[in-house]
Scaffold this active site. Sequence first.
Site, PDB file in Angstrom:
ATOM      1  N   LYS A  41       0.861  -1.409   0.059  1.00  0.00           N
ATOM      2  CA  LYS A  41       0.009   0.067   0.019  1.00  0.00           C
ATOM      3  C   LYS A  41       1.017   1.251   0.059  1.00  0.00           C
ATOM      4  CE  LYS A  41      -2.377  -1.118   3.711  1.00  0.00           C
ATOM      5  NZ  LYS A  41      -1.455  -2.533   4.027  1.00  0.00           N
ATOM      6  N   THR A  42       1.770   1.344   0.852  1.00  0.00           N
ATOM      7  CA  THR A  42       2.542   2.421   0.991  1.00  0.00           C
ATOM      8  C   THR A  42       3.536   2.511  -0.271  1.00  0.00           C
ATOM      9  OG1 THR A  42       2.574   2.220   3.254  1.00  0.00           O
ATOM     10  CG2 THR A  42       4.466   3.760   2.454  1.00  0.00           C
ATOM     11  N   ASP A 226      -1.870   7.841   3.808  1.00  0.00           N
ATOM     12  CA  ASP A 226      -1.562   6.575   4.214  1.00  0.00           C
ATOM     13  C   ASP A 226      -2.287   6.175   5.395  1.00  0.00           C
ATOM     14  OD1 ASP A 226      -0.134   4.175   4.238  1.00  0.00           O
ATOM     15  OD2 ASP A 226       1.719   4.791   4.219  1.00  0.00           O
ATOM     16  N   GLU A 227      -2.282   4.782   5.789  1.00  0.00           N
ATOM     17  CA  GLU A 227      -2.790   4.578   7.087  1.00  0.00           C
ATOM     18  C   GLU A 227      -4.248   5.195   7.506  1.00  0.00           C
ATOM     19  OE1 GLU A 227      -1.189   2.179   8.854  1.00  0.00           O
ATOM     20  OE2 GLU A 227       0.673   2.355   8.328  1.00  0.00           O
ATOM     21  N   GLN A 257      -5.986  -3.195  10.695  1.00  0.00           N
ATOM     22  CA  GLN A 257      -4.682  -2.718  11.252  1.00  0.00           C
ATOM     23  C   GLN A 257      -5.291  -1.224  12.053  1.00  0.00           C
ATOM     24  OE1 GLN A 257      -0.609  -2.788   9.582  1.00  0.00           O
ATOM     25  NE2 GLN A 257      -1.761  -3.367   7.784  1.00  0.00           N
ATOM     26  N   ARG A 620       4.844  -7.208  11.395  1.00  0.00           N
ATOM     27  CA  ARG A 620       6.285  -6.514  11.056  1.00  0.00           C
ATOM     28  C   ARG A 620       7.167  -7.232  10.567  1.00  0.00           C
ATOM     29  NH1 ARG A 620       3.846  -2.732   9.338  1.00  0.00           N
ATOM     30  NH2 ARG A 620       2.386  -4.192   9.541  1.00  0.00           N
TER      31      ARG A 620
HETATM   32  P1  ATP Z   1       1.620  -2.254   5.977  1.00  0.00           P
HETATM   33  O1  ATP Z   1       0.152  -2.442   6.085  1.00  0.00           O
HETATM   34  O2  ATP Z   1       2.125  -2.933   7.041  1.00  0.00           O
HETATM   35  O3  ATP Z   1       1.700  -0.691   6.036  1.00  0.00           O
HETATM   36  P2  ATP Z   1       2.142  -1.961   3.292  1.00  0.00           P
HETATM   37  O4  ATP Z   1       0.764  -2.441   2.595  1.00  0.00           O
HETATM   38  O5  ATP Z   1       2.052  -0.682   3.065  1.00  0.00           O
HETATM   39  O6  ATP Z   1       2.099  -2.487   4.543  1.00  0.00           O
HETATM   40  P3  ATP Z   1       4.526  -1.976   1.786  1.00  0.00           P
HETATM   41  O7  ATP Z   1       5.365  -1.541   3.042  1.00  0.00           O
HETATM   42  O8  ATP Z   1       4.407  -0.838   0.857  1.00  0.00           O
HETATM   43  O9  ATP Z   1       3.189  -2.658   2.423  1.00  0.00           O
HETATM   44  O10 ATP Z   1       5.225  -2.958   1.287  1.00  0.00           O
HETATM   45  C1  ATP Z   1       5.872  -4.332   2.009  1.00  0.00           C
HETATM   46  C2  ATP Z   1       7.130  -4.915   1.415  1.00  0.00           C
HETATM   47  O11 ATP Z   1       6.883  -5.310   0.249  1.00  0.00           O
HETATM   48  C3  ATP Z   1       8.047  -3.608   1.461  1.00  0.00           C
HETATM   49  O12 ATP Z   1       9.440  -3.857   1.521  1.00  0.00           O
HETATM   50  C4  ATP Z   1       7.981  -3.431  -0.323  1.00  0.00           C
HETATM   51  O13 ATP Z   1       8.882  -2.920  -0.843  1.00  0.00           O
HETATM   52  C5  ATP Z   1       7.642  -4.984  -0.606  1.00  0.00           C
HETATM   53  N1  ATP Z   1       6.977  -4.984  -2.086  1.00  0.00           N
HETATM   54  C6  ATP Z   1       5.796  -4.388  -2.036  1.00  0.00           C
HETATM   55  N2  ATP Z   1       5.258  -4.559  -3.388  1.00  0.00           N
HETATM   56  C7  ATP Z   1       6.050  -5.215  -4.072  1.00  0.00           C
HETATM   57  C8  ATP Z   1       6.384  -5.698  -5.535  1.00  0.00           C
HETATM   58  N3  ATP Z   1       5.474  -5.633  -6.312  1.00  0.00           N
HETATM   59  N4  ATP Z   1       7.513  -6.255  -5.675  1.00  0.00           N
HETATM   60  C9  ATP Z   1       8.577  -6.489  -4.709  1.00  0.00           C
HETATM   61  N5  ATP Z   1       8.516  -5.975  -3.482  1.00  0.00           N
HETATM   62  C10 ATP Z   1       7.182  -5.422  -3.315  1.00  0.00           C
HETATM   63 MG    MG Z   2       2.380   1.005   4.746  1.00  0.00          MG
END
Ligand code: ATP
Ligand code: MG
Length: 744
Positions: A41-42, A226-227, A257, A620
């Site tokens: 997402k981020t 975000d969040e 979350q 995490r």
């Molecule tokens: P959270 O809910 O904990 O905030 P999030 O959904 O924001 O998580 P991110 O932090 O954006 O998730 O991504 C999680 C991890 O996966 C990061 O290390 C990111 O770089 C990696 N990642 C996300 N998408 C891809 C992709 N398509 N290919 C490779 N790595 C990815």
């Molecule tokens: Mg995130």
Amino acid sequence: MIEYAAMDVSHILESLNDEQRNAVASPSKNLLVLAGAGSGKTRVLVHRIAWLIQAEHVSPFAVLAVTFTNKAAREMRGRIEELLGQSFGGMWVGTFHGLAHRLLRSHWQEAGLPEDFHILDADDQLRLLKRITRSLHIDEEKWPAKQCQWYINAQKDEGLRANNIEHFEDDYTKTMLEVYKAYEEACERGGMIDFGEILLRAHELWLKNPQVLAHYQNRFQYILVDEFQDTNSIQYAWLRVLAGNNNQLMVVGDDDQSIYGWRGAKIENIQKFNVDFPDTDMVRLEQNYRSTSTILNAANKLIANNQGRLGKNLWTDGSEGEPISLYEAFNEQDEARFIVDRLQDWFNQGNRRSESAVLYRSNAQSRELEDALLRVGIPYRIYGGHRFYERLEIKNALSYLRLLINRDDDTAIERVINVPTRGIGGRTIDTVRTVAREQNCSLWQACAKCINESILTSRAANAVLAFMELIDKLDADCANMELHEKAEQVISQSGLVHHHEKEGGEKARSRIENLEELVNACGNFDDADIEVEEGEGIDLTSKVLLAAFLDQASLDAGDTQADESDDAVQLMTLHSAKGLEFQLVFLAGMEEGLFPHKMSMDNLAGLEEERRLCYVGITRAKNKLYMSHAESRRLHGDVTLCRPSRFIKEIPPELVDEVRLKTAITRMGGQRSKNGVLGKGIRGQVEVPKTEISLGQRVAHGKFGEGVVLNYEGQGSNARVQVNFDAVGSKWLVLSYAKLEVLG
Ligand code: ATP
Ligand code: MG
């Protein structure tokens, strides 16, 4: 499928999966990305900003990005700049509080604030409320100031001022409203705003000043959050007004979350987004890229126990990874030692310290962990808790600095009028307060009145006069100094350093070091840190720089994150861990009453929020997760027997490996455990020699009688044990001399 014609932007879409790509390049006006932990997402949000700038030629000036912590904001800006290979000073990236504060600084007049308003942090707020409840003669037992604080903050999160609240005749509301009103008046008089007020004022700024709103609506055509699951009513309202009918809004979040319900966050904000913002493209991401399948399965199974979820199916094609390790410690010291041992092993394998984190439910748990880390010299960074700008000595020094800007700052006067002691006693201060209340003036003005009208005894009057002269003199002396010189001058002339020198001891020494550190912080603070609109032309040599520094200090203290640092273990509460990821994660204190927290255990909503917090904690971890709980724990002074957290049982046992037995200590002269290292033997992995003493063991001593082993430290001939003797209480004994007899 969308065609990505512009080749020079293709790198922004590389390393994204199809769903992520669709979100990043979506032509839709509004976007809601709803997806589980670690699904990117981020990442999508960051790439979307880069896409807008590069592919759609949006000006960085037109982008507003909101995240949850200052740390996340810095990271976000860094990642965008990295993707695009240049920096964007004009782009607003920050937290709700940071951005709202920035607006209020620029538009203090329209917001109805004095130019030199200052931020009241949680601690200041509580002190002020204590004074208010006392002056209103409110029964503190029945209505503690803390409760008033909760009440007021909760109202502000809902956008309600005292006069918006319907007056019920029940005692509770009547009392709270009385306090709320008096508090509002005090804040107004002193030019102070608390954290909730920052958001409330920023919202009112929109509503009361259409021309200001129009300016920003015109500017921020792209708003990204975000969040989003943790936005509260006032934040949502603020966003909604700003977005208006024409601007584009992208929000990303995860209902599983949502962990700030207790602070007024509204999960409904996600649910009603589609309704409030028609023309929304909803994107779901289902692939997790962060964790091993073991960790992800554990998280999925745990969260499945919650009801009323929006529901999602998170999967990974990553490896299975190691099982989750579960350790049952004897007490909190044993737990801390276990964690530190595992950390050391892991660092010895060449891993980076900053890739490890210890997460816990309550701030109070950190001290034991800190002690254990300090003992073996592992650098750590602690997030939340008492950090630099919240420390007593720093707040005192900042209060002096605040008085240089604004004499009518009552909170600052209360803090330092008699620190260091200068003969202004409680009675004198009471008199001054009474005069301030009667005359409806600030404490400073009341001081002057008391002196002029001989309300105080001549001795007290002299002492108060000396204080006022000190502040005036400091102000005059410092007028043309650089910021760090100002700080240095204030710290020495106020007598604060001398005050702590007199205290003596380790604690005092560290307080003095902290004061020196404050001078350093001022030295490093420069005009680059001041966020001013281009062309605003502010005289940075004046008090503005000091004011900006003080604001920054308050915002930093209010944030749940600390500074970036060198390679260090990361210690933080589960709440501050949101959005972050680490190779190695420990969840400490997995006990009923601690986690789930006893305040939230008795109602379903509270329990489910605790479970989401556990979900956040588990997710995490990228590679390896440890969970630990203690049989007994000293918290807030009392030792309690603890039961393992129900959350442990909600994780399928096949994913968990119990680290079977407790640490054991070998007596000198006895056999050594196989690996030859004392205190490292884990039964089941090493042969346990007969002479070992484990924690919790009953032993007998020639002189002190029988007792229970509580703790140990050191190795070899230095090994010492702490035994709680039935007759004489707790004693530390050198193991090789103590001749302890192990009882059955
Ligand atoms: P959270 O809910 O904990 O905030 P999030 O959904 O924001 O998580 P991110 O932090 O954006 O998730 O991504 C999680 C991890 O996966 C990061 O290390 C990111 O770089 C990696 N990642 C996300 N998408 C891809 C992709 N398509 N290919 C490779 N790595 C990815
Ligand atoms: Mg995130």
